[in-house]
Design a protein around this motif. Structure first.
Motif, short mmCIF file in Angstrom:
data_model
loop_
_atom_site.label_atom_id
_atom_site.label_comp_id
_atom_site.label_asym_id
_atom_site.label_seq_id
_atom_site.Cartn_x
_atom_site.Cartn_y
_atom_site.Cartn_z
N ARG A 263 -1.41 2.77 -4.32
CA ARG A 263 -2.34 3.78 -3.78
C ARG A 263 -3.77 3.26 -3.83
O ARG A 263 -4.54 3.44 -2.89
CB ARG A 263 -2.22 5.08 -4.58
CG ARG A 263 -3.16 6.15 -4.14
CD ARG A 263 -2.83 6.67 -2.74
NE ARG A 263 -4.00 7.29 -2.17
CZ ARG A 263 -4.48 7.03 -0.97
NH1 ARG A 263 -3.87 6.19 -0.18
NH2 ARG A 263 -5.56 7.62 -0.53
N LYS B 43 -0.67 4.21 7.58
CA LYS B 43 -0.83 5.22 8.61
C LYS B 43 -0.62 4.63 10.00
O LYS B 43 0.04 5.20 10.85
CB LYS B 43 -2.23 5.85 8.56
CG LYS B 43 -2.39 6.92 7.57
CD LYS B 43 -3.77 7.52 7.73
CE LYS B 43 -3.99 8.65 6.78
NZ LYS B 43 -5.33 9.22 6.90
N SER C 242 -2.76 -0.79 7.38
CA SER C 242 -2.69 0.61 6.95
C SER C 242 -1.29 1.18 7.17
O SER C 242 -0.73 1.05 8.25
CB SER C 242 -3.72 1.44 7.73
OG SER C 242 -3.57 2.80 7.42
N SER D 63 -7.17 6.35 3.57
CA SER D 63 -6.81 4.94 3.70
C SER D 63 -7.87 4.17 4.45
O SER D 63 -8.55 4.70 5.32
CB SER D 63 -5.50 4.80 4.47
OG SER D 63 -4.48 5.52 3.85
N ASP E 244 -4.41 0.91 -1.09
CA ASP E 244 -4.63 1.59 0.18
C ASP E 244 -6.09 1.99 0.36
O ASP E 244 -6.57 2.10 1.48
CB ASP E 244 -3.73 2.83 0.27
CG ASP E 244 -3.59 3.35 1.67
OD1 ASP E 244 -3.51 2.53 2.61
OD2 ASP E 244 -3.56 4.58 1.84
N THR E 245 -6.79 2.19 -0.74
CA THR E 245 -8.21 2.54 -0.66
C THR E 245 -9.10 1.31 -0.80
O THR E 245 -10.32 1.44 -0.91
CB THR E 245 -8.60 3.57 -1.75
OG1 THR E 245 -8.40 2.99 -3.03
CG2 THR E 245 -7.80 4.84 -1.61
N ARG F 100 0.83 -1.20 0.00
CA ARG F 100 0.00 0.00 0.00
C ARG F 100 0.87 1.25 0.00
O ARG F 100 2.00 1.23 0.45
CB ARG F 100 -0.88 -0.02 1.25
CG ARG F 100 -1.85 -1.20 1.25
CD ARG F 100 -2.51 -1.41 2.58
NE ARG F 100 -3.40 -0.31 2.91
CZ ARG F 100 -4.36 -0.39 3.82
NH1 ARG F 100 -4.56 -1.50 4.48
NH2 ARG F 100 -5.12 0.64 4.08
N ARG G 134 0.57 5.51 0.91
CA ARG G 134 -0.24 6.60 1.47
C ARG G 134 -0.45 7.69 0.44
O ARG G 134 0.24 7.77 -0.57
CB ARG G 134 0.48 7.18 2.69
CG ARG G 134 0.55 6.21 3.84
CD ARG G 134 1.30 6.78 4.99
NE ARG G 134 0.55 7.92 5.54
CZ ARG G 134 0.96 8.63 6.56
NH1 ARG G 134 2.10 8.35 7.13
NH2 ARG G 134 0.23 9.63 7.01
#
Length: 116
Positions: free
Chosen positions: A68, A111, A109, A100, A71-72, A17, A19
């Motif tokens: 990316r 994050k 994640s 995310s 990540d979604t 993934r 961010r």
């Protein structure tokens, strides 16, 4: 600049993934370098520099786009929407700016990993 070089180090890594910051900083530096090479090329009367740059960074651009989208919570294959004029571009921009998801089939994640 670290994000741009980091994306180049993950040249063909379509797993994992990325961010929002990583993706958009890569795209910012890509655009800056492309415009600079296009300017130099236009001054020299050739578009060879910007063409070679685009071809050299095609795979890294696709790989960071896929990460990316992962990540979604979407597959990297959604990038094929770029084929559809205007609508596909708008839909992908919406996907790329979304926040995310916590945990999905593509991993944890980034994050959460960065925060701890």
């Amino acid at each position: 600049m670290d994000y741009f070089i980091g994306a180049l180090k993950k040249y063909a890594d379509f797993s994992g993934r990325a961010r929002r910051t990583e993706y958009w900083m890569f795209m910012l530096f890509y655009t800056i370098f492309y415009l600079a090479l296009a300017l130099v090329g236009s001054l020299l009367g050739t578009e060879l520099f910007s063409l070679l740059f685009s071809l050299a960074l095609l795979v890294p651009s696709l790989s960071i786009g896929a990460r990316r989208l992962h990540d979604t919570g979407r597959s990297g294959w959604w990038q094929l929407l770029f084929i559809i004029p205007i609508i596909g571009f708008i839909v992908l921009i919406v996907f790329f700016v979304q926040d995310s998801h916590d945990e999905n089939s593509y991993g944890s994640s980034p994050k959460a990993v960065a925060a701890s």
